[in-house]
Design a protein around this motif. Structure first.
Motif, short mmCIF file in Angstrom:
data_model
loop_
_atom_site.label_atom_id
_atom_site.label_comp_id
_atom_site.label_asym_id
_atom_site.label_seq_id
_atom_site.Cartn_x
_atom_site.Cartn_y
_atom_site.Cartn_z
N ARG A 1 -16.50 -1.91 0.63
CA ARG A 1 -15.25 -2.66 0.62
C ARG A 1 -14.03 -1.77 0.75
O ARG A 1 -12.94 -2.23 1.08
N LEU B 1 -1.71 -3.61 -6.55
CA LEU B 1 -1.78 -4.15 -5.19
C LEU B 1 -2.19 -5.62 -5.17
O LEU B 1 -2.21 -6.24 -4.09
N MET C 1 -5.55 -1.10 -8.08
CA MET C 1 -5.89 -2.42 -7.54
C MET C 1 -5.04 -3.51 -8.19
O MET C 1 -4.63 -4.48 -7.53
N LYS D 1 -5.20 -6.73 -5.87
CA LYS D 1 -6.57 -6.84 -5.35
C LYS D 1 -7.58 -6.85 -6.49
O LYS D 1 -7.25 -6.49 -7.63
N GLU D 2 -8.78 -7.27 -6.17
CA GLU D 2 -9.82 -7.33 -7.20
C GLU D 2 -10.17 -5.93 -7.70
O GLU D 2 -10.20 -4.97 -6.94
N ASN E 1 0.81 -1.22 0.00
CA ASN E 1 0.00 0.00 0.00
C ASN E 1 0.84 1.26 0.00
O ASN E 1 0.55 2.24 -0.70
N GLY F 1 -10.44 -14.80 2.14
CA GLY F 1 -10.19 -13.51 1.50
C GLY F 1 -11.06 -13.24 0.28
O GLY F 1 -11.01 -12.14 -0.27
N ARG G 1 -16.09 -10.48 3.22
CA ARG G 1 -15.16 -11.47 2.71
C ARG G 1 -15.21 -12.73 3.57
O ARG G 1 -15.59 -12.70 4.74
N ASP H 1 -10.04 -1.60 1.22
CA ASP H 1 -9.14 -1.73 0.07
C ASP H 1 -8.63 -0.39 -0.43
O ASP H 1 -7.64 -0.34 -1.16
#
Length: 519
Positions: free
Chosen positions: A255, A317, A314, A319-320, A4, A357, A353, A275
């Motif tokens: 989220r 990172l 995202m 992530k989705e 991050n 995850g 989640r 997120d």
């Protein structure tokens, strides 16, 4: 894959903040949108290329209508009161076709807005398209966001002067080309462009170019987002078009919150973390200067560039995607209920989640069938009905018409032999670009016969007349009825016109007047 804290945090402030509204007459704060990349940005490039291509190239398309009509595919011929659109020719009395198209455009705008929000504003509105084009020039000359901010804040140097003059000069060229392209829709483009550059065009052409150059340069280059915020009425109207199943660009704080750039430290402290890493990428790319994380705002044109910016973060990172996405209010509310345990606590990302995850199965996801609801079908039905009616009328319309005006003074004349004569102005409309021979016939009026001023033929019940292509032919016709055949003071009969070659016909019911004494 980045942590991050490794994601660059942009110093971007929401100029049009939903939390702190600026005074209406406050000086404009400049917006320096960062260039975005992604699927929505590519789609905007495609739309910009198509719309600008249509606007600039359409007047140069040719369409063969024969030797008696212009060969420009799209032409608004004000001098001859015609509108040509490829194979379609619209006369002034057929303006209802244009009105019908405007009705379809309005209903279509309602349909698009109720389903996918302000997609018109974000992708195809002329203001959006030209601002995008001007930003391309600005970035090419002055650089991307940081370089432009630095240049704007710096002192005036020779380099800054050259860059600014170059940018505004190109903007003026684009604006002049915009005004120039517009006038080509009203006259033959190849001929007019020669007249414009040789100084022989009509003054109205230069006035039009000047006005549109000034407005395009001002709106697209100088005012930009202010046109959408303060001048355009659609942001105020569109709220009435939206409902809980309309797709809009949405920050999914169920989220993303609580946002933090130090997720590991926050999690180690036992606190929830979302997120969103508060990188401000979504703010930096917004051409309207808003922060989508503040929720729906009047200034948002749903261009979705914030989605591209967030998705790229995202991806870095691991992530989705979809922290910012197109979503409906109903889905958003359902997911917020999951993230807040039905409203009993603040947003807790762990509730959306699983232990592994992945996102919970309880989350609502958009499906295309959600936009097909009664409102959508009503708009679509109304739009289709108007379109079908226009198409049917267009395919079945007559290209031959007759209109008749009875002489008002005198209403009738008694001739020396006692017969009664009425005068009429007969208008024959040949609405195709080809010459025609039209046969005019009387139907009814016992014993009556016609004579035409200027045509050296004996009186008869029928005569033929040549009509020039795409023209109105006016005839002065006298109709005579013997005194012993007059049945009443007012009788009706028909003028029937026919083109023997195409078998097109039209009729007009006229009135024949006679004195009361003859009854």
């Amino acid at each position: 894959m980045l942590d991050n804290t490794q994601v660059e945090r942009l110093e971007a402030e929401a100029v049009n903040s939903a939390k702190v509204r600026q005074p209406l007459y406050a000086p404009r704060k400049k917006i320096f949108p960062k260039r975005a990349s992604g699927s929505f940005r590519r789609f905007k490039w495609l739309v910009m290329a198509i719309t600008l291509g249509i606007y600039y190239l359409t007047p140069w398309l040719r369409w063969d209508r024969g030797p008696f009509a212009p060969d420009q595919a799209v032409l608004i011929d004000l001098a001859n009161r015609r509108f040509y659109f490829f194979f379609i020719e619209i006369w002034p009395q057929e303006f209802y076709y244009v009105a019908g198209l405007l009705v379809m455009a309005g209903i279509g705008l309602f349909l698009i807005t109720s389903t996918v929000g302000r997609a018109w504003c974000g992708y195809t509105c002329p203001q959006t398209v030209w601002v995008d084009l001007f930003l391309v020039v600005e970035r090419a000359i002055e650089g991307d966001r940081n370089a432009r901010i630095k240049l704007d804040a710096g002192p005036w140097t020779a380099r800054k002067f050259v860059l600014r003059v170059s940018k505004h000069a190109i903007w003026l060229v684009i604006a002049a080309a915009t005004g120039g392209a517009w006038i080509f829709y009203f006259a033959d483009a190849p001929t007019l462009i020669g007249e414009v550059f040789t100084g022989t065009a009509a003054p109205v052409a230069y006035i039009t170019i000047g006005v549109l150059t000034a407005t395009t340069y001002t709106f697209g280059g100088l005012m930009r987002e202010q046109v959408c915020t303060y001048m355009c009425p659609w942001p105020r109207i569109q709220a009435a078009m939206l409902d809980e199943n309309s797709l809009t660009v949405t920050y999914n704080d169920w989220r993303g919150e609580p946002r933090s750039r130090h997720a590991k430290k926050v999690q180690a402290a036992g606190q929830p973390v979302g997120d969103c890493v508060d990188c401000n990428a979504c703010v930096a790319v917004c051409p309207m200067g808003i922060d989508i994380r503040d929720g729906q705002q009047l200034e948002c044109i749903t261009c979705a560039l914030c989605i591209d910016a967030c998705d790229s973060v995202m991806d870095k990172l691991g992530k989705e995607r979809g922290l910012i996405s197109y979503a409906t209010l109903s889905d958003y509310n359902a997911n917020m209920a999951v993230a807040t345990a039905g409203g009993s606590c603040s947003v807790n990302p762990s509730l959306v989640r699983t232990d592994g995850g992945a996102f919970s199965d309880r989350l609502a996801h958009f499906h295309i069938r959600k936009i097909f609801r009664p409102r959508t079908f009503i708009y679509m039905g109304a739009w289709s009905a108007v379109g079908i009616a226009l198409l049917y009328s267009l395919l079945t319309r007559d290209r031959l018409e007759v209109n008749v005006l009875h002489d008002r003074n005198p209403q009738f004349v008694t001739l020396s032999d006692g017969s009664i004569r009425n005068g009429y102005t007969v208008k024959l409309l040949n609405m195709i670009p080809e010459p025609r021979t039209i046969v005019v016939t009387m139907q009814g009026l016992r014993g009556g016969e016609m004579s035409v001023v200027g045509i050296d033929l004996p009186a008869d019940r029928s005569f033929a007349v040549a009509v020039e292509p795409d023209r109105l032919k006016m005839l002065k016709v006298f109709v005579r009825q013997p005194a012993d055949q007059v049945g009443s003071a007012t009788q009706t009969f028909k003028f029937r016109v026919e083109d023997k070659a195409s078998f097109e016909t039209d009729e007009y019911t006229a009135t024949f007047n006679a004195p009361e004494i003859t009854r």
